[in-house]
Motif scaffolding. Sequence first.
Motif, PDB file in Angstrom:
ATOM      1  N   GLY A  27      44.940  52.901  23.862  1.00  0.00           N
ATOM      2  CA  GLY A  27      44.997  52.443  22.382  1.00  0.00           C
ATOM      3  C   GLY A  27      45.704  50.992  22.163  1.00  0.00           C
ATOM      4  N   ASP A  28      45.908  50.603  23.320  1.00  0.00           N
ATOM      5  CA  ASP A  28      46.397  49.204  23.129  1.00  0.00           C
ATOM      6  C   ASP A  28      45.352  48.114  23.150  1.00  0.00           C
ATOM      7  OD1 ASP A  28      48.940  50.166  23.336  1.00  0.00           O
ATOM      8  OD2 ASP A  28      49.313  49.683  25.366  1.00  0.00           O
ATOM      9  N   LYS A  37      50.095  47.321  19.817  1.00  0.00           N
ATOM     10  CA  LYS A  37      50.185  48.687  20.447  1.00  0.00           C
ATOM     11  C   LYS A  37      49.563  49.535  19.541  1.00  0.00           C
ATOM     12  CE  LYS A  37      52.883  48.000  24.062  1.00  0.00           C
ATOM     13  NZ  LYS A  37      52.355  48.637  25.566  1.00  0.00           N
ATOM     14  N   SER A  38      49.253  50.754  19.774  1.00  0.00           N
ATOM     15  CA  SER A  38      48.717  51.992  19.108  1.00  0.00           C
ATOM     16  C   SER A  38      47.557  51.570  18.132  1.00  0.00           C
ATOM     17  CB  SER A  38      50.330  52.441  18.135  1.00  0.00           C
ATOM     18  OG  SER A  38      51.052  52.840  19.000  1.00  0.00           O
ATOM     19  N   CYS A  39      46.556  51.216  18.858  1.00  0.00           N
ATOM     20  CA  CYS A  39      45.262  50.923  18.084  1.00  0.00           C
ATOM     21  C   CYS A  39      44.414  51.843  18.572  1.00  0.00           C
ATOM     22  CB  CYS A  39      44.867  49.371  18.143  1.00  0.00           C
ATOM     23  SG  CYS A  39      46.175  48.248  17.691  1.00  0.00           S
ATOM     24  N   LYS A  40      44.422  53.131  18.685  1.00  0.00           N
ATOM     25  CA  LYS A  40      43.515  54.094  19.233  1.00  0.00           C
ATOM     26  C   LYS A  40      42.198  54.288  18.122  1.00  0.00           C
ATOM     27  CE  LYS A  40      46.553  56.886  21.971  1.00  0.00           C
ATOM     28  NZ  LYS A  40      47.166  58.194  22.155  1.00  0.00           N
ATOM     29  N   HIS A  95      52.758  56.314  12.562  1.00  0.00           N
ATOM     30  CA  HIS A  95      53.834  57.213  13.682  1.00  0.00           C
ATOM     31  C   HIS A  95      55.158  56.757  13.080  1.00  0.00           C
ATOM     32  CE1 HIS A  95      50.109  58.453  15.442  1.00  0.00           C
ATOM     33  NE2 HIS A  95      49.794  57.343  15.665  1.00  0.00           N
ATOM     34  N   GLY A 109      57.271  55.952  16.281  1.00  0.00           N
ATOM     35  CA  GLY A 109      56.894  54.743  16.581  1.00  0.00           C
ATOM     36  C   GLY A 109      57.827  53.677  15.905  1.00  0.00           C
TER      37      GLY A 109
END
Length: 274
Positions: free
Chosen positions: A66-67, A114-117, A159, A162
């Motif tokens: 996801g990064d 971060k967190s780009c799924k 999230h 996060g």
Amino acid sequence: MVKQNICRFVPREVNDHSIHTVHFVLETKEQVYTGLHLKSLYTVYLVTQGEGKFHTKGEIRTVTEGDVFFSFPSEPFAIESVSDFQYMYISFLGARGNRLLDKLSISPKTPIMKSCKDLATVWKNGICFHSELSDIASEAVLLYTFAYLGEQMCCFPSHEDGANDVVSMIQKYVDEHFSDSEFSLEKLGSELKYNKKYLSNVFKRHVGVGIVEYLHTVRIQHACTMLKQGFTSISDVALRCGYPDAQYFSTVFKRKMAISPREYLALVKETSSP
């Protein structure tokens, strides 16, 4: 799960006002670190599974599923597999690409989001288009990715845990470095390995004030403590709290406390007298 590499070579059109995608690749081979190397193109990577290491000059950053991360022309880098690592990438060039990178404050100092799924489906669908449509598909995916990153920087993360982690990191860094007169959002982003706009938006939405305003609050709190402890030089207190300019310190102090540092000092002496 895809087990073989897919690579699309995209024909280039000459137009200084657009983005030219050159490669659109799903990389499944294990990446072994053999040293840093250079590329002549900008490249954006999306980790689709597992964990890897992104090596740059003086930095080793962990990237996981996801990064999104970027490499830059003439900036040495390397990618290393750690655990079941797989990623996709699009290499590109063009004036519009430069402008978008600048607009989103993406640079060699802050190359990771971060967190780009959510991007994975778009990328995987895009690379499966017929080769004759690879130029349209790759440019569409690239532009969508820039738009997605911009939206992530402006919106509160979905999230909560996060977000809490990011806010805690910011507060910890500010609390430990408030006396640094060269403190800046650029420096904060570089130290925490996040884009400065992303940090600013997460912090303000979660805490209710901006990072710089929080920094001023921490500094003035420490200034008050020092004045209570017997410091009498306003310029010395200002400098120790990250303000080389004593006059500016006084302005911020009065805005926060409703009285000047000298008035506060006089009040402290008065209340501490027998």
